[in-house]
Design an enzyme around this catalytic site. Structure first.
Site, short mmCIF file in Angstrom:
data_model
loop_
_atom_site.label_atom_id
_atom_site.label_comp_id
_atom_site.label_asym_id
_atom_site.label_seq_id
_atom_site.Cartn_x
_atom_site.Cartn_y
_atom_site.Cartn_z
N LYS A 61 0.11 4.30 -0.23
CA LYS A 61 -0.53 5.32 0.50
C LYS A 61 -0.11 6.57 -0.69
CE LYS A 61 -0.16 2.98 4.70
NZ LYS A 61 0.00 3.19 6.25
N GLU A 89 -6.59 4.90 7.80
CA GLU A 89 -6.41 6.27 7.66
C GLU A 89 -7.83 6.91 6.91
OE1 GLU A 89 -2.75 5.59 5.57
OE2 GLU A 89 -1.90 4.87 7.26
N SER A 125 3.79 -2.39 10.17
CA SER A 125 5.13 -2.33 10.28
C SER A 125 5.70 -3.54 10.07
CB SER A 125 5.74 -2.10 12.00
OG SER A 125 5.27 -0.66 12.06
N GLU A 177 -5.16 -4.63 10.76
CA GLU A 177 -4.08 -3.67 10.80
C GLU A 177 -4.45 -2.92 12.14
OE1 GLU A 177 -2.18 -2.57 6.73
OE2 GLU A 177 -3.91 -1.19 7.00
N ASN A 199 0.93 -1.30 -0.06
CA ASN A 199 0.09 -0.01 0.01
C ASN A 199 0.97 1.09 0.01
OD1 ASN A 199 -1.75 2.08 0.55
ND2 ASN A 199 -2.31 1.39 2.58
N HIS A 215 -9.36 1.30 4.83
CA HIS A 215 -8.45 1.53 5.56
C HIS A 215 -8.46 2.47 6.88
CE1 HIS A 215 -4.00 2.46 6.64
NE2 HIS A 215 -3.88 1.46 5.94
N GLY A 231 2.88 2.32 10.66
CA GLY A 231 4.09 3.25 10.43
C GLY A 231 4.54 3.80 11.79
O1 LIG Z 1 -1.21 0.74 6.84
C1 LIG Z 1 -0.44 -0.09 6.38
C2 LIG Z 1 -0.67 -0.66 5.26
O2 LIG Z 1 -1.71 -0.63 4.91
C3 LIG Z 1 0.89 -0.41 7.41
O3 LIG Z 1 1.82 0.48 7.10
P1 LIG Z 1 3.25 0.38 7.75
O4 LIG Z 1 3.64 -1.07 6.96
O5 LIG Z 1 4.12 1.47 7.11
O6 LIG Z 1 3.20 0.20 9.10
#
Ligand SMILES: O=C(CO)COP(=O)(O)O
Length: 252
Positions: A11, A97, A213, A167, A9, A95, A173
């Protein structure tokens, strides 16, 4: 045996030329589709060109969001019809976010999940708890609610094909990943909820990813768990070397 699925992803990262050179670099070296499903979820403007660049290879292209309506007065939105027409194969839905910053709700995730199947897109439906919710002991109830609502109205066949991404928000992150055992416990609970909502066959078939992560160094721990069938990866999916490192862990 469920086939593993590793999805990057990206982003809101990369320019078109960066996105294309990533796909050029990885497309002929990713493992075979028999071993693993490899997906790259890019920002919307690059999708068409990335589908072209990845044609005939083992890399599938996914979107990071879409609207549930097919067309209309929804300024700035992307429709499932357009994604299907471009040859996009996957779409990340719900997601955290988007739930946190863009008013995504269980109801809109459900509508989008149904729309995805109508347009031959495989949804990667995300669920997960905040640190506060985890500490309050609400994780299992919360993810159960998210998945039951997202999957409402799906046929058994659709539910089997859907991908779920667990997640935990506090692990995204942050470099603070969930332990593989904790993640497996939640993924096992999700599978139980799918069995209750559909049946044991569907629960045995549905693929559940862990996200938060994940890196080449820790992905194997997750994949070794009974209920974890892959990973949804942010940061470590941005560079070809680390993305390929994630996939190598599968073939070893
Ligand atoms: O949100 C994520 C994937 O959709 C996870 O992000 P990270 O792997 O950067 O922690």
């Amino acid at each position: 045996m469920r086939k593993p699925i590793i999805a990057g992803n990206w982003k809101m990262n990369k320019t078109l030329s960066e996105a294309k050179s990533f796909v050029e670099e990885v497309k002929n070296v990713v493992p075979s589709n028999e071993a693993v499903d490899t997906v790259v979820c890019s920002p919307a403007p690059f999708l068409g060109q990335l589908v072209e660049a990845a044609k005939g290879t083992n890399v599938a292209i996914g979107a990071q969001n879409m609207h549930f309506e097919e067309n209309g007065a929804f300024t700035g939105e992307v429709s499932p019809v357009a994604l299907e027409d471009l040859g996009v194969q996957y779409v990340i839905l719900g997601h955290s976010e988007r739930r946190e910053m863009f008013n995504e709700t269980n109801d809109s995730v459900n509508k989008k999940t149904l729309a995805a199947f109508k347009h031959n897109l495989t949804p990667i439906v995300c669920c997960g708890e905040t640190l506060e919710e985890r500490e309050a002991g609400k994780t299992k109830d919360l993810v159960a609610d998210q998945i039951q609502k997202a999957f409402a109205g799906l046929t058994d066949e659709q539910a089997k094909q859907a991908v779920i991404a667990y997640e935990p928000i506090w692990a995204i992150g942050t470099g603070k990943s969930s332990t593989a055992q904790d993640a497996d416990e939640v993924c096992g609970h999700i599978r139980k909820i799918v069995a209750e909502s559909f049946n044991a066959d569907v629960a045995a078939a549905v693929r559940i990813q862990y996200g938060g992560s994940v890196k080449p160094e820790n992905i194997k721990e997750y994949l070794a768990e009974e209920n974890i069938d892959g990973a949804l990866v942010g940061g470590a999916s941005l560079q070809p070397a680390s993305f390929l490192g994630l996939l190598e862990a599968i073939s070893e």
